[in-house]
Design a protein around this motif. Structure first.
Motif, PDB file in Angstrom:
ATOM      1  N   PHE A 260      44.352  42.068  46.959  1.00 22.69           N
ATOM      2  CA  PHE A 260      43.176  42.553  47.691  1.00 22.69           C
ATOM      3  C   PHE A 260      42.428  43.587  46.849  1.00 22.69           C
ATOM      4  CE2 PHE A 260      41.135  45.603  50.518  1.00 22.69           C
ATOM      5  CZ  PHE A 260      40.424  44.785  51.383  1.00 22.69           C
ATOM      6  N   GLY A 261      43.173  44.499  46.236  1.00 18.52           N
ATOM      7  CA  GLY A 261      42.545  45.482  45.371  1.00 18.52           C
ATOM      8  C   GLY A 261      41.884  44.843  44.165  1.00 18.52           C
ATOM      9  N   SER A 264      38.377  43.707  44.563  1.00 14.78           N
ATOM     10  CA  SER A 264      37.340  44.740  44.563  1.00 14.78           C
ATOM     11  C   SER A 264      36.809  45.003  43.160  1.00 14.78           C
ATOM     12  CB  SER A 264      37.882  46.037  45.177  1.00 14.78           C
ATOM     13  OG  SER A 264      38.884  46.618  44.364  1.00 14.78           O
ATOM     14  N   GLY A 390      39.861  39.725  50.439  1.00 13.80           N
ATOM     15  CA  GLY A 390      39.235  40.840  49.735  1.00 13.80           C
ATOM     16  C   GLY A 390      37.850  40.504  49.238  1.00 13.80           C
ATOM     17  N   VAL A 394      34.916  42.793  50.440  1.00 12.04           N
ATOM     18  CA  VAL A 394      34.342  43.596  49.361  1.00 12.04           C
ATOM     19  C   VAL A 394      32.875  43.247  49.150  1.00 12.04           C
ATOM     20  CG1 VAL A 394      34.372  43.900  46.861  1.00 12.04           C
ATOM     21  CG2 VAL A 394      36.487  44.110  48.167  1.00 12.04           C
ATOM     22  N   TRP A 409      38.787  52.552  47.947  1.00 11.99           N
ATOM     23  CA  TRP A 409      39.460  52.189  49.206  1.00 11.99           C
ATOM     24  C   TRP A 409      40.457  51.052  48.981  1.00 11.99           C
ATOM     25  CZ3 TRP A 409      34.131  51.673  52.031  1.00 11.99           C
ATOM     26  CH2 TRP A 409      33.603  52.965  52.233  1.00 11.99           C
ATOM     27  N   SER A 410      40.024  50.026  48.250  1.00 13.41           N
ATOM     28  CA  SER A 410      40.854  48.828  48.089  1.00 13.41           C
ATOM     29  C   SER A 410      42.114  49.133  47.284  1.00 13.41           C
ATOM     30  CB  SER A 410      40.041  47.721  47.409  1.00 13.41           C
ATOM     31  OG  SER A 410      38.874  47.427  48.158  1.00 13.41           O
ATOM     32  N   HIS A 411      41.931  49.740  46.117  1.00 13.09           N
ATOM     33  CA  HIS A 411      43.100  50.059  45.299  1.00 13.09           C
ATOM     34  C   HIS A 411      43.874  51.244  45.879  1.00 13.09           C
ATOM     35  CE1 HIS A 411      43.266  47.312  41.959  1.00 13.09           C
ATOM     36  NE2 HIS A 411      41.962  47.375  41.809  1.00 13.09           N
TER      37      HIS A 411
END
Length: 471
Positions: A260-261, A264, A390, A394, A409-411
């Protein structure tokens, strides 16, 4: 009778034979990695060329998003079924037909008339997404059978190095290939890379997949492993494997959050690059990924030397700490530092990414062979799900917030889960001496032998494997 003062002639001959077998298996694996690197080059080449072709053909950015969504969805589904396929077919056959399928669908796209190009593109997205996952899971889950348990980290590092080099070459050459020779030639080159990999796989004896059940039967695993090979109930067995080892289940979840990260920074890089140089935004993106890949390749060299010198692998803690460092580095990359500092950050991100990849893959490979394919398949499913969700969230967030905020936010979520994972691993290690019999009993009930469930040797202290616990 042999003397107690030294090895007998038979023992010496046995040791020499084992050394020769190891050398042969490693040489074969190097050839396999070479073929895999070639096909990976084709994969990264078509990621650029196909997206450009989709946009040029349809004239809509939405079509590119749909193409990527179908590709990820296909990988998601493939991750759910690949464990069952590995229980029925050999890893070699799955890897072979995965490449044949990708090469065939590229030929279909090349030969498709204009009226059928859109349908051919959708077929390409389905086949490329599914076959890429099938090949990756079959390869990674079979590495212990190919090179031996003690050479897992070396083999993982070598395959990741090949893939990283292919990524740099694919991304760097895609624009040049398309602009100089056109889409048809680029697709032909892409098809040729899959053919080369398929020929490599066909010529090599590759262990793994079907037949792993004989190993499980010898271990007395019983009902759980029979279910792993049976068709309708393979998924409960795969989830049981993760539930039986809480650290492993959390590890796979962290991998999904990390994906997910990753969505981004993949989505934010072109936007951030445009803000730096609107006239030529591709320069920063290309340079960033090239430096990232150099860090990744450098980390693989260090890991290979470390495992060769010490006989240990980086283990679960390496995965947790590497995820924290990697996520923090990607956040810092969007903080507006000077380009020289950003290059160092990209190098660190690549090195940490390489560390986490080896640690994660080696960790899952500590599972018994009948459960390994299911675990890697579920992992691929989590990764595709995390990346796909994501990309949607994103893309919407980048319309309202800065790249730094979205990536942060994502990471940041990945860092939080990584810290929880590290605390969990630390708690399992502290509790380890308290009740070995209880843990051994749980391992038996889960169908995992203690020797198979622990990475490395306990007397050496490198207990970073998928150890089963009561927690």
């Amino acid at each position: 009778m042999g003397s107690a003062d030294g090895p007998t002639a038979d023992e010496t001959d046995g040791g020499s034979r084992k050394t020769r077998d190891t050398e042969v298996s490693e040489r074969r694996f190097r050839f396999l990695v070479a073929g895999y690197a070639v096909s990976s080059y084709g994969t990264f080449l078509n990621m650029v060329a196909l997206n450009l072709f989709v946009y040029e053909t349809t004239g809509r950015a939405l079509a590119m998003g749909l193409f990527m969504a179908v590709r990820l969805a296909s990988g998601f589904v493939a991750g759910l079924v690949v464990g069952g396929l590995l229980a029925r077919f050999s890893a070699k056959s799955i890897m072979l037909w995965a490449n044949v399928g990708q090469g065939t669908v590229m030929l279909v796209l090349i030969l498709a008339p204009d009226s059928l190009v859109t349908g051919a593109l959708m077929a390409v997205s389905v086949v490329i997404g599914a076959c890429g996952t099938l090949f990756m899971v079959a390869l990674r889950s079979s590495i212990p059978e190919m090179v031996g348990e003690d050479r897992r980290a070396w083999a993982n590092s070598l395959s990741i190095t090949g893939r990283s080099m292919a990524m740099v070459a694919g991304f760097a050459s895609a624009g040049v290939v398309v602009s100089l020779v056109g889409y048809t030639a680029a697709f032909l080159l892409d098809m040729a890379t899959f053919v080369i990999c398929a020929v490599t796989v066909a010529l090599l004896p590759i262990a793994g997949g079907k037949g792993a059940g004989s190993e499980a039967g010898a271990s007395g695993a019983g009902k759980g492993e029979k279910e792993a090979k049976s068709g309708p109930r393979w998924r409960p067995v795969a989830f049981l494997a993760l539930a039986a080892a809480p650290g492993l289940g959390l590890m796979v979840a962290l991998r999904g959050v990390d994906a997910f990260g990753s969505s981004s920074h993949n989505a934010a890089l072109p936007i951030y690059s445009t803000s730096l140089d609107a006239s030529n935004p591709a320069v920063f993106v290309s340079a960033f990924w090239c430096v990232w890949a150099l860090g990744n390749i450098g980390a693989q060299q260090v890991i290979q030397r470390y495992t060769q010198r010490t006989g240990k692998t980086v283990g679960a803690l390496g995965f947790g700490y590497g995820t924290v460092v990697m996520s923090a580095a990607f956040i810092a990359a969007f903080a507006g530092f000077p380009l020289a500092v950003t290059a160092v950050i990209a190098l660190i991100a690549g090195a940490a990414d390489g560390l986490t990849e080896v640690a994660y893959t080696s960790h899952l490979q500590t599972l018994p062979a009948t459960l390994r394919g299911h675990a890697f398949g579920l992992s691929a499913t989590f990764e595709n799900l995390g990346f796909g969700v994501g990309m949607i969230l994103v893309a919407a967030a980048l319309d309202r917030f800065s790249p730094l905020a979205v990536v942060g936010w994502s990471h940041g979520a990945a860092i939080v889960v990584a810290v929880v994972f590290l605390l969990r691993v630390a708690a399992l290690r502290r509790a380890e001496p308290a009740g070995p019999m209880g843990r051994a009993g749980d391992a038996g009930r889960a169908g995992l032998r203690k020797e198979e469930a622990v990475e490395g040797r306990p007397d050496r202290g490198d207990r970073d494997g998928a150890e089963v616990s009561r927690g």
